[in-house]
Design an enzyme around this catalytic site. Structure first.
Site, PDB file in Angstrom:
ATOM      1  N   ASP A   1       4.945   0.310  11.966  1.00 46.33           N
ATOM      2  CA  ASP A   1       3.716  -0.275  11.419  1.00 46.33           C
ATOM      3  C   ASP A   1       3.521  -1.738  11.826  1.00 46.33           C
ATOM      4  OD1 ASP A   1       3.184   2.126  10.259  1.00 46.33           O
ATOM      5  OD2 ASP A   1       3.696   1.535   8.211  1.00 46.33           O
TER       6      ASP A   1
ATOM      7  N   LYS B   1       0.832  -1.218   0.000  1.00 44.29           N
ATOM      8  CA  LYS B   1       0.000   0.000   0.000  1.00 44.29           C
ATOM      9  C   LYS B   1       0.859   1.257   0.000  1.00 44.29           C
ATOM     10  CE  LYS B   1      -1.541   1.616   4.026  1.00 44.29           C
ATOM     11  NZ  LYS B   1      -1.459   2.991   4.531  1.00 44.29           N
ATOM     12  N   ASN B   2       1.823   1.307   0.920  1.00 43.89           N
ATOM     13  CA  ASN B   2       2.565   2.556   1.101  1.00 43.89           C
ATOM     14  C   ASN B   2       3.525   2.843  -0.046  1.00 43.89           C
ATOM     15  OD1 ASN B   2       1.133   3.147   3.335  1.00 43.89           O
ATOM     16  ND2 ASN B   2       2.716   2.523   4.814  1.00 43.89           N
TER      17      ASN B   2
ATOM     18  N   CYS C   1      -3.809  13.010  12.696  1.00 44.67           N
ATOM     19  CA  CYS C   1      -4.629  11.806  12.643  1.00 44.67           C
ATOM     20  C   CYS C   1      -4.464  11.059  13.959  1.00 44.67           C
ATOM     21  CB  CYS C   1      -4.296  10.941  11.435  1.00 44.67           C
ATOM     22  SG  CYS C   1      -2.763  10.060  11.581  1.00 44.67           S
TER      23      CYS C   1
ATOM     24  N   ARG D   1       1.552  14.550  12.977  1.00 42.67           N
ATOM     25  CA  ARG D   1       2.047  14.326  11.629  1.00 42.67           C
ATOM     26  C   ARG D   1       2.107  15.594  10.756  1.00 42.67           C
ATOM     27  NH1 ARG D   1      -0.542   8.947   9.265  1.00 42.67           N
ATOM     28  NH2 ARG D   1       1.423   8.835   8.151  1.00 42.67           N
TER      29      ARG D   1
END
Ligand code: EPZ
Length: 423
Positions: free
Chosen positions: A308, A22-23, A118, A123
């Site tokens: 993560d 995804k990233n 978030c 961030r």
């Protein structure tokens, strides 16, 4: 709202195919804005986040051909028709902010909403903006929008990041490829996704060297063509399933997982008593009957232990013998899973950026709430070994980043069912 119902069903056994990352996919999609010819990405993960990015690109004039469920996505940015990324499209998913650099480099100006904070932390994007300013862009922030202009083009610059940022490294690279002259990025992030982006950009005609090290050199070029690029395997998805296999005491082959991207996790799993075999096409994770022992971890930029995978590893440590100390050094608020794991019977004390996890012999099913993507999947892992039923609520977080999670785990024996509107 959808929820998952999970019942324990013994060790996971079988093979799990690992999707594209995804990233990486999100930044590669942003890179399509730099290309005068189509960029074709294969192994594209079908996720809420990547589909959302496709929507934003379409808004900017990119012709996106990506049929539902397909792993091949073709993006043609020959005609960019807008340089504005509105609040609603950036607020929902921070990675959409990454269209700013490519638009600035290719068109000379862009107006992109600030992403805001978030759940896992504030961030900010100050490092991104400083990098563009160093390349000669004029930047103003008005009414929550970043308005950036470099009407005579960006200029190569020497940028020394004060600390490591994955996003700022990628974003600076995305802008510098079309800048006039050479850009050097120092203290750059070394995450595998950065290498993936550099390889794709080089295949479009960019001149990037040093990626994978803290010093990246980018010789600007006048234009980029397109290419066909296979998205790198998702190390976080692979690591998550490795931890799930370890927790259940199973034997799972992670097809496509890259050991070279998962060194810190593999070390931690081995210390915890898990067998990790590196095979030519993936990783085999086994824990045939042996117990788990507590291991301390400290999250760090790559090649350190990834933030993560912190939540997932914490879930594993809740059932290990002994006490594990888990330190989160990347984000200031990334322990939201701790109270939810405690609802399942885990013994966790959080003090600042440190969580002390005392292993317990058994977890017990309960209703829990997903708070962000990786926190949600840590609850799924705990639920696989908890006695009785666990329901994980608010699972839209999971759909943002895990492709066919129930199916992949279900094929290895997990009892997971989705309940709710889209069940
Ligand atoms: C990327 O976020 C990932 N997101 C994150 O994955 C991942 O956790 C993170 O890198 C670290 O590996 C994507 O790739 C889409 P950073 P990013 O810039 O780029 C601070 C997931 O679950 N910072 O390396 O935003 C920042 O607040 C997600 O898939 C500034 O202060 O992370 C953080 O504390 C979550 N100013 C630290 O640096 C800046 O300008 C590292 O963030 C930029 C960052």
């Amino acid at each position: 709202m959808d929820k998952l119902s999970i019942l324990p069903n013994g060790p996971l056994e079988g093979r799990i195919p690992i999707s594209g990352a995804k990233n990486s996919a999100l930044k590669l999609m942003a890179a399509s804005l730099l290309c005068e010819q189509p960029l074709v990405l294969t192994s594209m993960p079908n996720l809420a986040d990547t589909r959302f990015m496709a929507k934003l690109l379409q808004n900017l004039g990119v012709v996106v051909e990506w049929p539902t469920g397909e792993a091949l996505c073709r993006m043609d940015a020959a005609n960019i028709t807008s340089t504005i990324a509105p609040y609603d499209l950036v607020r929902k998913m921070r990675a959409t902010f990454n269209v700013l650099g490519p638009l600035l480099a290719r068109v000379g100006h862009a107006t992109v909403s600030l992403p805001g904070g978030c759940a896992i932390g504030a961030r900010p994007v100050d490092l991104h903006l400083k990098a563009f300013e160093a390349m000669g862009a004029d930047i103003v922030i008005e009414e929550g929008y970043v308005k950036a202009a470099a009407l005579r083009g960006l200029k190569g610059a020497h940028i020394n990041f004060p600390f490591v940022s994955v996003g700022a490294t990628e974003h600076a690279m995305l802008a510098a490829v079309l800048a006039d002259g050479e850009t050097t990025l120092e203290n750059a992030a070394c995450e595998p996704e950065i290498g993936d982006l550099a390889i794709c950009l080089n295949s479009c005609g960019a001149k990037i060297t040093g990626y994978g090290t803290p010093t990246i050199h980018i010789q600007g070029v006048a234009r980029l063509s397109g290419t066909r690029h296979d998205v790198i395997a998702d190390r976080i998805e692979a690591g998550t399933f490795a931890i799930a296999a370890a927790a259940t005491g199973g034997n799972v082959f992670l097809d496509g997982a890259r050991a070279e991207d998962l060194g810190a996790l593999i070390d931690a799993l081995r210390k915890a008593g898990v067998t990790v075999e590196v095979e030519p096409k993936g990783l085999r994770i086994k824990r045939n009957g042996g117990g788990l022992v507590a291991v301390d971890i400290d999250t760090r930029p790559h090649p350190g232990f990834p933030t993560d995978l912190q939540a997932q590893f914490m879930a594993l440590m809740t059932i290990a013998e002994g006490t594990s100390t888990i330190r989160e050094n990347i984000f200031e608020n990334r322990f939201m899973h701790a109270p939810e794991l405690s609802r399942l019977g885990a013994n966790i004390i959080v003090r600042g950026n440190e969580a002390i996890v005392k292993g317990v012999p058994k977890l017990k099913g309960a209703p829990v709430m997903a708070t962000d993507l990786r926190a949600s999947v840590s609850l799924v892992i705990a639920a696989l070994v908890a006695e009785g039923e666990t329901t994980v609520n608010r699972i839209y977080h999971l759909d943002r980043g895990f492709e066919r999670l129930e199916e992949k785990l279900g094929r290895c024996g997990a009892k997971i069912t989705r309940q709710g509107d889209s069940a």
